[in-house]
Design an enzyme around this catalytic site. Structure first.
Site, PDB file in Angstrom:
ATOM      1  N   HIS A   1       0.681  -0.920   0.110  1.00  0.00           N
ATOM      2  CA  HIS A   1      -0.317   0.049   0.269  1.00  0.00           C
ATOM      3  C   HIS A   1       0.882   1.184  -0.043  1.00  0.00           C
ATOM      4  O   HIS A   1       1.909   1.109  -0.478  1.00  0.00           O
ATOM      5  CB  HIS A   1      -0.329   0.335   1.275  1.00  0.00           C
ATOM      6  CG  HIS A   1      -1.917  -1.460   1.585  1.00  0.00           C
ATOM      7  ND1 HIS A   1      -2.577  -1.261  -0.114  1.00  0.00           N
ATOM      8  CD2 HIS A   1      -1.566  -1.846   1.490  1.00  0.00           C
ATOM      9  CE1 HIS A   1      -3.629  -2.937   0.668  1.00  0.00           C
ATOM     10  NE2 HIS A   1      -1.974  -3.288   1.598  1.00  0.00           N
TER      11      HIS A   1
ATOM     12  N   GLU B   1       1.363 -11.995   6.071  1.00  0.00           N
ATOM     13  CA  GLU B   1      -0.047 -11.218   6.624  1.00  0.00           C
ATOM     14  C   GLU B   1       0.930 -11.469   8.384  1.00  0.00           C
ATOM     15  O   GLU B   1       0.158 -12.829   8.894  1.00  0.00           O
ATOM     16  CB  GLU B   1      -1.564 -12.318   6.360  1.00  0.00           C
ATOM     17  CG  GLU B   1      -1.283 -12.042   5.013  1.00  0.00           C
ATOM     18  CD  GLU B   1      -2.289 -10.116   4.825  1.00  0.00           C
ATOM     19  OE1 GLU B   1      -2.353  -9.008   5.332  1.00  0.00           O
ATOM     20  OE2 GLU B   1      -3.120  -9.999   3.028  1.00  0.00           O
TER      21      GLU B   1
HETATM   22 ZN   LIG Z   1      -2.175  -5.476   2.251  1.00  0.00          ZN
END
Ligand SMILES: [Zn+2]
Length: 457
Positions: free
Chosen positions: A292, A422
């Site tokens: 991001h 993650e």
């Molecule tokens: Zn992400």
């Protein structure tokens, strides 16, 4: 009808006071559909920190839109083309047909005149807006206009500059189309100038990078002793030329890496001898990709923290640890709050022929979802995923959600072993407090490094 009667009750005055002289104003010109607009006596078009501002009377008198001014509320309402734009003096948030939108520069009240950003208003009305820095002129094109289009500056054959980032003493520029950068070193002050002819900034460049109305911008560069700053601009309109400047602390050589894929790199990691390619001399090259960035915050945490900030922080910590490793070179796809398209992140890794690609993210889900998971897409990435996951899991101390297959662009399109981490769930209270804990981040960064060392040896 309701809107009309409401307007009738507004206290409306059209401002006609001429604006006083101002240090930052100059007599910029405005062209609409190639004809210069006849601005009234005393009307100044001014450039405030890169945003071109005009008195509201220009919008009504010259552009022909309906403008009303509510003095009590300090509110300007512009109507045209079926749209209503409401702006309030000093507020960087505008109301477009009832929806909120941010404005680069809020309307300003100056000497009895309200001045507003012409690009924002014109674009809302469907116009194409451009700025010519040499002529100091604003060019407006209405949606229905079929022009003679002299100079061919909008002929669509231009290379677009899509992204720019500076990492590991390398300027990386992603473009669409053929790029033939001309690079020059200049002195007093020492700088490297890169001109890209027949190029323009892509439509999205300004939303992903710092770029003002006059097509000037810069990149936040800190922690590089060789480099003071990196600037870029639309330097010339004919031919359309994008210029980038690396302001140096002292004279410095560079190496230009350029191939047909649209990514070029100006590498300052050089001495008097030609620089080794990143990853050369038996060193392994690791690309760390913080997910991001900029307008793309990623997931939002329980306490409104952003995934992009977590990802960048962990990426920077990991890269710093890797810089101490004599067997590993590291390149970050982004080292500040900028945004790169997924394909440009892939381009960086593929062009540099990286040995390993690691993309850092944090998860989102129901508030009960918790834990750490690692994704691979190609079977050749699976052993990397297993090793990094094993180390990371211990460092985070959350539930093991295992190594999994995941069809993510950056780990699918890269050519080398590539994984996506993650680390935990931003949407879970326990996970979130760990993810943003500095000590935990340091431990996780170290665990990624430990995993890499085990994988590479
Ligand atoms: Zn992400």
């Amino acid at each position: 009808m309701k809107k009309f009667s409401l307007l009738m009750f507004l206290f409306i005055i059209m401002l006609v006071f001429p604006k006083g002289a101002d240090a930052s104003s100059y007599s910029a010109k405005i062209y609409m559909n190639e004809n210069e607009l006849n601005l009234s006596q005393g009307v100044h078009v001014e450039n405030i920190n890169g945003t071109v501002m005009v008195p509201i009377r220009v919008i009504s008198e010259n552009l022909g839109y309906s403008v009303s001014w509510n003095k009590a509320a300090q509110k300007v309402t512009v109507q045209g083309g079926g749209k209503t734009v409401e702006m309030v003096v000093g507020s960087s948030s505008a109301n477009i047909d009832g929806n909120r939108e941010n404005i680069a520069k809020a309307p300003v009240l100056r000497g009895g005149t309200t001045i507003i950003p012409i690009r924002f208003v014109s674009e809302q009305m469907g116009m194409n807006v451009s700025w010519n820095n040499h002529e100091k002129a604003v060019y407006l094109i209405t949606p229905d206009y079929v022009g003679s289009n002299p100079g061919g500056s909008q002929n669509g054959s231009l290379t677009t500059i899509d992204g720019i980032s500076f990492s590991n003493n390398r300027l990386m520029v992603a473009a669409t189309g053929t790029v033939k950068p001309k690079v020059m070193t200049l002195t007093s002050p020492d700088r490297i100038v890169i001109d890209i002819e027949n190029a323009e900034f892509s439509k999205d460049f300004g939303s992903n990078n710092n770029l003002d109305d006059t097509y000037h911008g810069d990149l936040a560069v800190t922690g590089y002793p060789d480099v003071k700053s990196v600037r870029y601009s639309l330097f010339n309109n004919n031919p359309s030329t994008v210029r980038m400047v690396i302001d140096l602390s002292y004279a410095k050589n560079y190496t230009l890496h350029n191939d047909a894929s649209g990514l070029f790199i100006v590498d300052l990691n050089t001495a008097s001898t030609p620089a080794p390619e990143p990853g050369a001399k038996g060193k392994k090259l690791v690309v760390i990709d913080a997910g991001h960035g900029a307008h793309d915050p990623g997931a939002i945490s329980v306490s409104k923290k952003k995934e992009k900030d977590f990802a960048l922080s962990l990426a920077l910590k990991t890269a710093k640890l890797l810089q101490n490793d004599k067997n590993i070179d590291v390149v970050l796809t982004r080292s500040d709050d900028t945004f790169l398209e997924l394909r440009d992140r892939v381009k960086i890794a593929n062009n540099l022929k990286a040995d390993v690609f690691i993309s850092i993210h944090a998860n989102a889900g129901p508030s009960s979802a918790s834990g750490t998971e690692t994704f691979y897409e190609r079977s050749s990435s699976k052993s990397l995923a297993n090793v990094i996951h094993k180390h990371m899991l211990k460092a985070v101390g959350l539930k093991d959600r295992k190594v999994k297959y995941g069809n993510f662009h950056v780990i699918r399109e890269t050519n080398m072993p590539a994984i996506l981490l993650e680390v935990g769930f931003l949407t879970n209270k326990t996970d979130e407090s760990k993810l943003f804990d500095n000590n935990v981040q340091n431990r996780v960064a170290q665990s990624i490094v430990d995993g890499l060392k085990e994988y590479i040896k």
